[in-house]
Design a protein around this motif. Sequence first.
Motif, mmCIF file in Angstrom:
data_model
loop_
_atom_site.group_PDB
_atom_site.id
_atom_site.type_symbol
_atom_site.label_atom_id
_atom_site.label_comp_id
_atom_site.label_asym_id
_atom_site.label_seq_id
_atom_site.Cartn_x
_atom_site.Cartn_y
_atom_site.Cartn_z
ATOM 1 N N GLU A 163 7.922 18.792 24.145
ATOM 2 C CA GLU A 163 7.414 17.954 24.720
ATOM 3 C C GLU A 163 6.301 17.140 24.085
ATOM 4 N N ALA A 164 5.829 15.873 24.046
ATOM 5 C CA ALA A 164 4.586 15.811 23.432
ATOM 6 C C ALA A 164 3.586 15.303 24.829
ATOM 7 N N GLN A 165 2.382 15.707 24.328
ATOM 8 C CA GLN A 165 1.412 15.281 25.611
ATOM 9 C C GLN A 165 0.133 14.527 24.656
ATOM 10 N N VAL A 166 -0.034 13.486 25.533
ATOM 11 C CA VAL A 166 -0.963 12.514 25.048
ATOM 12 C C VAL A 166 -2.527 12.983 25.717
ATOM 13 N N ARG A 167 -3.060 13.310 24.865
ATOM 14 C CA ARG A 167 -4.475 13.889 25.331
ATOM 15 C C ARG A 167 -5.691 13.061 24.792
ATOM 16 N N PRO A 168 -6.930 13.222 25.526
ATOM 17 C CA PRO A 168 -7.944 12.291 25.046
ATOM 18 C C PRO A 168 -8.619 12.992 23.641
ATOM 19 N N LEU A 221 -6.498 8.353 31.020
ATOM 20 C CA LEU A 221 -6.241 8.277 32.522
ATOM 21 C C LEU A 221 -5.418 9.383 33.128
ATOM 22 N N ASN A 222 -4.118 9.683 32.543
ATOM 23 C CA ASN A 222 -3.289 10.581 33.407
ATOM 24 C C ASN A 222 -2.949 11.598 32.234
ATOM 25 N N THR A 223 -4.017 12.257 31.943
ATOM 26 C CA THR A 223 -4.225 13.199 30.777
ATOM 27 C C THR A 223 -3.723 14.691 31.576
ATOM 28 N N PRO A 224 -2.721 15.324 30.806
ATOM 29 C CA PRO A 224 -2.352 14.900 29.719
ATOM 30 C C PRO A 224 -1.089 14.317 30.026
ATOM 31 N N GLY A 225 -0.731 12.933 29.315
ATOM 32 C CA GLY A 225 0.366 12.151 29.636
ATOM 33 C C GLY A 225 1.633 12.868 28.954
ATOM 34 N N THR A 226 2.745 12.706 29.772
ATOM 35 C CA THR A 226 3.979 13.527 28.963
ATOM 36 C C THR A 226 4.958 12.679 28.292
ATOM 37 N N VAL A 227 5.243 12.993 27.073
ATOM 38 C CA VAL A 227 6.401 12.093 26.490
ATOM 39 C C VAL A 227 7.802 13.106 26.540
ATOM 40 N N ASP A 228 8.779 12.901 27.363
ATOM 41 C CA ASP A 228 9.858 13.708 27.359
ATOM 42 C C ASP A 228 10.504 13.579 26.246
ATOM 43 N N ALA A 229 11.467 14.494 25.849
ATOM 44 C CA ALA A 229 12.416 14.610 24.594
ATOM 45 C C ALA A 229 13.296 13.523 24.816
ATOM 46 N N GLY A 259 10.997 5.240 23.944
ATOM 47 C CA GLY A 259 10.404 3.937 23.996
ATOM 48 C C GLY A 259 9.199 4.046 23.200
ATOM 49 N N GLU A 260 8.257 3.150 23.236
ATOM 50 C CA GLU A 260 6.805 3.165 22.451
ATOM 51 C C GLU A 260 6.121 3.961 23.195
ATOM 52 N N ILE A 261 5.368 4.935 22.580
ATOM 53 C CA ILE A 261 4.173 5.620 23.122
ATOM 54 C C ILE A 261 2.943 4.805 23.289
ATOM 55 N N GLY A 262 2.646 4.633 24.803
ATOM 56 C CA GLY A 262 1.417 4.016 25.196
ATOM 57 C C GLY A 262 0.257 5.015 25.710
ATOM 58 N N VAL A 263 -0.811 4.547 25.694
ATOM 59 C CA VAL A 263 -1.856 5.282 26.065
ATOM 60 C C VAL A 263 -2.741 4.775 27.229
ATOM 61 N N PRO A 278 -16.378 -0.727 32.180
ATOM 62 C CA PRO A 278 -16.790 0.331 32.857
ATOM 63 C C PRO A 278 -15.798 0.650 34.209
ATOM 64 N N GLY A 279 -15.230 1.775 34.255
ATOM 65 C CA GLY A 279 -14.614 2.195 35.259
ATOM 66 C C GLY A 279 -13.379 1.254 35.511
ATOM 67 N N LYS A 280 -12.800 0.684 34.372
ATOM 68 C CA LYS A 280 -11.442 0.057 34.177
ATOM 69 C C LYS A 280 -10.753 1.046 33.349
ATOM 70 N N TRP A 281 -9.397 0.797 33.027
ATOM 71 C CA TRP A 281 -8.532 1.065 32.259
ATOM 72 C C TRP A 281 -7.388 0.065 31.736
ATOM 73 N N LYS A 282 -6.957 0.410 30.733
ATOM 74 C CA LYS A 282 -5.772 -0.525 30.253
ATOM 75 C C LYS A 282 -4.775 0.351 29.442
ATOM 76 N N LEU A 283 -3.456 -0.223 29.339
ATOM 77 C CA LEU A 283 -2.442 0.682 28.456
ATOM 78 C C LEU A 283 -2.199 0.074 27.062
ATOM 79 N N ILE A 284 -2.828 0.820 26.212
ATOM 80 C CA ILE A 284 -2.858 0.562 25.031
ATOM 81 C C ILE A 284 -1.640 1.077 24.018
ATOM 82 N N PRO A 285 -1.016 0.036 23.339
ATOM 83 C CA PRO A 285 0.335 0.489 22.782
ATOM 84 C C PRO A 285 -0.056 1.258 21.462
ATOM 85 N N THR A 286 0.924 2.066 20.804
ATOM 86 C CA THR A 286 0.385 2.765 19.534
ATOM 87 C C THR A 286 1.345 2.521 18.456
#
Length: 146
Positions: A60-65, A78-86, A90-94, A41-49
Motif C-alpha cells: 500500500e502507499a501512504q500519503v503523509r505530510p 487532512l486524512n493522514t495517512p491517506g491510503t493508496v490501495d494496490a 487513478g491520479e494520486i491526490g493530496v 487558514p482552517g481550509k483544505w483543498k485537494l491538490i493533484p500530483t
Amino acid sequence: MDVKVIQLPGNEDLPLPVKMSEGASGFDLHAAVTEPVVIGPGKWKLIPTGIAVSMPSSLEAQVRPRSGLALKQGVTVLNTPGTVDADYRGEIGVILLNLGEQPFEVKRGDRIAQLVFSLVPEIRLVRVDKLDDTARGAGGFGHTGT
C-alpha cells in the motif's frame, strides 16, 4: 520491489517522486496544479500530483505530510495517512489542510507531501464468541492516565 509510475498527460514537466536522501522513507510528491492555489487558514483543498501508480498487491502507499511544511507553515495532510490501495489506478491526490494563521499558496512543482510504501500482510478475520483476556482488558482512551 518495483512500483510502476506514470505521469498523466500534461504533467511531463514535473519531476517523478524521489527520495531526497539515501535514508529517506518517503518519496516527495509534487503539486500538479495548473495555476497557484491558495488555501486559507482552517481550509483544505485537494491538490493533484499528476501521477498514478501500479504496485504489487502486497503493498500500500501512504500519503503523509512533509515535516517542513507542518513546522514552518502549519500545513498538513487532512486524512493522514491517506491510503493508496494496490488496485487503485487513478491520479494520486493530496488533501492539504492549512492549520497556520496565514493563507498558504501551492504552486506547480511544489513538494507538498510524501509517499511511503508499506507491506500489507495477508489477514483473515475469524469470528469467535470470546476474546482472550489481557491485563488491559477493554481499557480505552486515557485509561492509564495522562
